[in-house]
Design a protein around this motif. Structure first.
Motif, PDB file in Angstrom:
ATOM      1  N   ILE A 112       0.835  -1.209   0.000  1.00  0.00           N
ATOM      2  CA  ILE A 112       0.000   0.000   0.000  1.00  0.00           C
ATOM      3  C   ILE A 112       0.865   1.253   0.000  1.00  0.00           C
ATOM      4  CG2 ILE A 112      -0.348   0.116   2.522  1.00  0.00           C
ATOM      5  CD1 ILE A 112      -3.188   0.768   0.180  1.00  0.00           C
ATOM      6  N   ALA A 116       0.905   3.997  -2.820  1.00  0.00           N
ATOM      7  CA  ALA A 116       0.635   5.394  -2.489  1.00  0.00           C
ATOM      8  C   ALA A 116       1.698   6.300  -3.079  1.00  0.00           C
ATOM      9  CB  ALA A 116       0.564   5.564  -0.969  1.00  0.00           C
ATOM     10  N   ALA A 119       1.152   6.585  -6.733  1.00  0.00           N
ATOM     11  CA  ALA A 119      -0.023   7.406  -7.026  1.00  0.00           C
ATOM     12  C   ALA A 119       0.261   8.897  -6.826  1.00  0.00           C
ATOM     13  CB  ALA A 119      -1.193   6.968  -6.149  1.00  0.00           C
ATOM     14  N   TYR A 120       0.979   9.213  -5.752  1.00  0.00           N
ATOM     15  CA  TYR A 120       1.216  10.617  -5.442  1.00  0.00           C
ATOM     16  C   TYR A 120       2.357  11.218  -6.258  1.00  0.00           C
ATOM     17  CZ  TYR A 120      -2.028  11.167  -1.549  1.00  0.00           C
ATOM     18  OH  TYR A 120      -3.149  11.298  -0.803  1.00  0.00           O
ATOM     19  N   MET A 144       3.250  -7.733  -7.759  1.00  0.00           N
ATOM     20  CA  MET A 144       1.868  -7.900  -7.338  1.00  0.00           C
ATOM     21  C   MET A 144       1.016  -6.714  -7.782  1.00  0.00           C
ATOM     22  SD  MET A 144       0.124  -8.419  -3.700  1.00  0.00           S
ATOM     23  CE  MET A 144       0.221  -6.672  -3.535  1.00  0.00           C
ATOM     24  N   GLU A 147       0.404  -7.108 -11.341  1.00  0.00           N
ATOM     25  CA  GLU A 147      -0.532  -8.174 -11.632  1.00  0.00           C
ATOM     26  C   GLU A 147      -1.970  -7.736 -11.334  1.00  0.00           C
ATOM     27  OE1 GLU A 147      -0.368 -12.818 -10.544  1.00  0.00           O
ATOM     28  OE2 GLU A 147       1.506 -11.760 -10.904  1.00  0.00           O
ATOM     29  N   LEU A 148      -2.108  -6.927 -10.313  1.00  0.00           N
ATOM     30  CA  LEU A 148      -3.429  -6.384  -9.996  1.00  0.00           C
ATOM     31  C   LEU A 148      -3.844  -5.348 -11.038  1.00  0.00           C
ATOM     32  CD1 LEU A 148      -3.103  -5.862  -6.145  1.00  0.00           C
ATOM     33  CD2 LEU A 148      -4.755  -7.323  -7.283  1.00  0.00           C
ATOM     34  N   TRP A 150      -2.733  -2.397 -11.218  1.00  0.00           N
ATOM     35  CA  TRP A 150      -2.896  -1.086 -10.586  1.00  0.00           C
ATOM     36  C   TRP A 150      -1.758  -0.143 -10.957  1.00  0.00           C
ATOM     37  CZ3 TRP A 150      -4.761  -2.616  -4.961  1.00  0.00           C
ATOM     38  CH2 TRP A 150      -6.115  -2.950  -5.035  1.00  0.00           C
ATOM     39  N   PHE A 172      -6.577   1.151 -11.587  1.00  0.00           N
ATOM     40  CA  PHE A 172      -6.342   1.720 -10.262  1.00  0.00           C
ATOM     41  C   PHE A 172      -7.357   2.821  -9.984  1.00  0.00           C
ATOM     42  CE2 PHE A 172      -4.631   5.388  -8.047  1.00  0.00           C
ATOM     43  CZ  PHE A 172      -4.255   4.845  -6.826  1.00  0.00           C
ATOM     44  N   HIS A 175     -10.729   1.361  -9.389  1.00  0.00           N
ATOM     45  CA  HIS A 175     -10.854   0.671  -8.109  1.00  0.00           C
ATOM     46  C   HIS A 175     -10.996   1.652  -6.958  1.00  0.00           C
ATOM     47  CE1 HIS A 175     -10.222  -2.721  -5.316  1.00  0.00           C
ATOM     48  NE2 HIS A 175      -9.750  -1.764  -4.532  1.00  0.00           N
ATOM     49  N   PHE A 176     -10.235   2.725  -7.028  1.00  0.00           N
ATOM     50  CA  PHE A 176     -10.244   3.672  -5.915  1.00  0.00           C
ATOM     51  C   PHE A 176     -11.251   4.800  -6.131  1.00  0.00           C
ATOM     52  CE2 PHE A 176      -6.300   1.420  -5.392  1.00  0.00           C
ATOM     53  CZ  PHE A 176      -6.220   1.273  -4.019  1.00  0.00           C
ATOM     54  N   GLY A 177     -12.009   4.680  -7.206  1.00  0.00           N
ATOM     55  CA  GLY A 177     -13.049   5.670  -7.456  1.00  0.00           C
ATOM     56  C   GLY A 177     -12.504   7.056  -7.727  1.00  0.00           C
ATOM     57  N   LEU A 178     -11.370   7.108  -8.360  1.00  0.00           N
ATOM     58  CA  LEU A 178     -10.750   8.399  -8.672  1.00  0.00           C
ATOM     59  C   LEU A 178     -10.908   8.700 -10.141  1.00  0.00           C
ATOM     60  CD1 LEU A 178      -7.411   7.780  -6.795  1.00  0.00           C
ATOM     61  CD2 LEU A 178      -9.183   9.385  -6.077  1.00  0.00           C
ATOM     62  N   LEU A 184      -6.098  13.089  -5.692  1.00  0.00           N
ATOM     63  CA  LEU A 184      -5.708  12.673  -4.350  1.00  0.00           C
ATOM     64  C   LEU A 184      -5.368  13.906  -3.512  1.00  0.00           C
ATOM     65  CD1 LEU A 184      -3.450   9.638  -5.218  1.00  0.00           C
ATOM     66  CD2 LEU A 184      -5.542   9.566  -3.855  1.00  0.00           C
TER      67      LEU A 184
END
Lengths: 223, 266, 223
Positions: A112, A116, A119-120, A144, A147-148, A150, A172, A175-178, A184
């Motif tokens: 995570i 993060a 993402a940032y 991983m 593979e996801l 993301w 991604f 999934h995170f509703g962005l 963010l």
């Protein structure tokens, strides 16, 4: 419909089916009938129940023996259940009848955090992630997240070594509703919203990252 | 189109007699038609020819006659029937008058051809619909498995995280900056796993008998407690790796007793 | 280590393990598996769905060919429905299943014609259906065909207004025993006669990008 001979069988069997109203159809045809009945019915059928469906004079007992034999060793077997007969998947193939159920798991802390940072800071190199986390990033973590679906590779950074960068994917964002990674909130906003813990006590600072980092290192070494 | 003059007089004759009778008969059942195209198709069938050879002019006259009759009998026709009548009247005039080269738009023949195509297509679709419905149907002529077998459930792991998790993780990282992060400033007092592994591998050949782990520490790493700790930890971890690889054996007689190693007999 | 639910390592394992530990079973065994899977379910299963259930490395396509052949002329047949495969009783034996027969909903003439137009002309817009039938299509008709799961929305047409199109579903194919829309009775004759062309009325030709639609039709119908 019953008087229409099946195209597939026609060649082998002359019009004897229709010749006499009460003459039983040939055994091969009786077998087909039993097969179809046992396939389509919603409950195991007894010999009598089958007899009530097939044309008069058919030898259901014999047809059942033939059908049972035909399906011996196949993926589906004819089995007797009480007085009734039914098709059942061969017992050794039960494992094929499994359906996947999704078990939801939380991402590891390493994953995570890496996510993060990507993402940032995207596009961000592995070295930059390691600098921010203070520990090396295990390839398992990156794999991983890949593979996801993301994260994915971005453009190479135009610096010595031309390192690859990572960016987040549409999956991604979904999934995170962005709508956008830029949506963010920043650290200051996080703090203002009370999402940030206050600083940990001075003593805890040294201990906390240690064990986790140790793990992370090892994984990388042996992974 | 086959609207050459001779054919036309023929069809006209035809139209005046039989078709008129037919159209009158249809009046009784005007409700039964699904719109003007349906009616036209029924009228076309009275021509008793292949739809591709139909006389659109005759058809237009039949239809207009039908509408006239309906008016006489004061049968109320839906608006689309009247729109079709107006269009057919226009088509009829186009077909009868010699083509005016200055006039814009499609010719009468083109319009007639399209109408004939529409009728043929509608008829073809009706035939196809009937053939479709005449097919063997599921649940009537053929059947699915009556006792579908339940599929059991196999677990699949899916990872989930929320935006909040993401933000908190990031916040955690960012606040970590403000207190002491882990920096290996004194790397020279740390024996890495790799270093220990290299050393263990090279010494392993000599460990035919049980030997203490401490004997495997490199020179200069045994006096300084910090360095000894690091070296011991790394050497131990390296030993475990070698045990896992099957080249070394390891034992400890009791808690806190010395850890002993020896080469594994092959 | 393996019993530790470590997120970083877990994902990498399955593929490599299954590949090395299990070799694809012999074809006869694959056949049994495909047979069992298809026998157990009522819904047609696609090749990919079957592949997801059988051991890695199995040649499902070949196994399907074998199974189909094995059941040729039997009381139960393997049929292809769109992308899927399913066992169905032989149509000539329907008379044996009177108890299983379900009341087929009586369709209006409008519904039957609309269905046929969609099947033969798909993807087709509502306006095109109306042009063919010469009357407006009631939404009740469309709703009912949707409810039966015989038609569904296709891609939007790339013409002004971007109208939705309708196409037939796998349930439709299954219900009428069709492998795909190309198997509709008389479809070739209709096409050869130009009766499946989207031919706009003369004068309207300038308004619509005819070529594009023509292509679109073909692609979807035969793609």
């Amino acid at each position: 419909m019953s008087d229409e001979p099946n195209a597939d069988v026609k060649v082998e069997q002359p019009a004897s089916i229709t010749e006499s109203l009460f003459e039983a159809p040939p055994m091969a045809e009786q077998e087909r009938m039993v097969e179809a009945i046992l396939f389509a019915t919603t409950e195991p059928q007894t010999k009598v129940q089958i007899e009530n469906r097939v044309p008069h004079g058919a030898d259901v007992a014999e047809a059942l023996v033939h059908v049972r034999k035909r399906y011996e060793g196949r993926g589906v077997n004819l089995v007797k259940i009480g007085d009734g007969w039914a098709f059942r998947t061969a017992p050794d193939l039960g494992f094929l009848m499994q359906k996947e159920q999704v078990e939801v798991r939380k991402l590891s802390r390493a994953a995570i955090e890496t996510l993060a940072i990507i993402a940032y800071h995207q596009p961000v190199t592995r070295a930059e992630i390691e600098e921010i986390r203070g520990v090396s990033v295990s390839s398992g973590t990156v794999d991983m997240l890949m593979e996801l679906d993301w994260i994915k590779l971005g453009r190479r950074r135009m610096t010595p070594g031309r390192p690859v960068t990572f960016i987040v994917t549409q999956t991604f964002l979904d999934h995170f509703g962005l709508e956008n990674a830029r949506d963010l909130p920043g650290v200051k906003e996080l703090r203002d919203a009370g999402l940030l813990d206050n600083r940990p006590p001075p003593g805890a600072a040294l201990l906390e990252p240690l064990d986790e980092d140790g793990e992370d290192n090892q994984e990388d070494m042996f992974g | 189109m086959s609207d050459d003059p001779s054919a036309q007089t023929q069809t006209d004759d035809f139209e005046t007699t039989e078709a008129r009778i037919a159209s009158e008969a249809f009046l009784i059942d005007v409700e039964g038609y699904e719109g003007p195209l349906d009616l036209l198709l029924t009228l076309a069938r009275t021509q008793k020819v292949d739809l591709r050879k139909i006389s659109v002019l005759a058809l237009a006259k039949q239809y207009l006659a039908f509408v006239e009759e309906a008016k006489k009998l004061r049968i109320e026709l839906a608006a689309d029937y009247l729109v079709m009548a107006a269009w057919l009247a226009f088509l009829k005039s186009r077909l009868l008058l010699p083509a005016d080269p200055t006039e814009e738009g499609p010719s009468g023949e083109e319009l007639a051809a399209h109408l004939a195509f529409q009728l043929e297509r509608l008829e073809a679709m009706r035939r196809s619909a009937a053939r479709l419905m005449a097919r063997d149907q599921l649940g009537r002529d053929f059947f699915v498995r009556g006792i579908p077998e339940d599929v059991s459930v196999k677990k699949k792991i899916e990872y989930k995280a929320s935006v909040l998790d993401l933000m908190q993780a990031y916040a955690r990282l960012k606040t970590k900056d403000s207190f002491a992060p882990l920096h290996f400033n004194d790397r020279d007092r740390v024996l890495t796993m790799e270093q220990a592994l290299v050393r263990m591998k090279s010494l392993m050949g000599h460990a035919m008998d049980w030997a203490d782990l401490s004997q495997f520490l490199p020179e200069g790493w045994t006096d300084d407690p910090k360095k000894r700790r690091s070296a011991t930890a790394s050497a131990f971890a390296a030993s475990l790796e070698l045990v896992k690889a099957g080249v070394l054996e390891i034992r400890q007689t009791e808690t806190f007793a010395p850890i002993q190693l020896r080469k594994r007999e092959v």
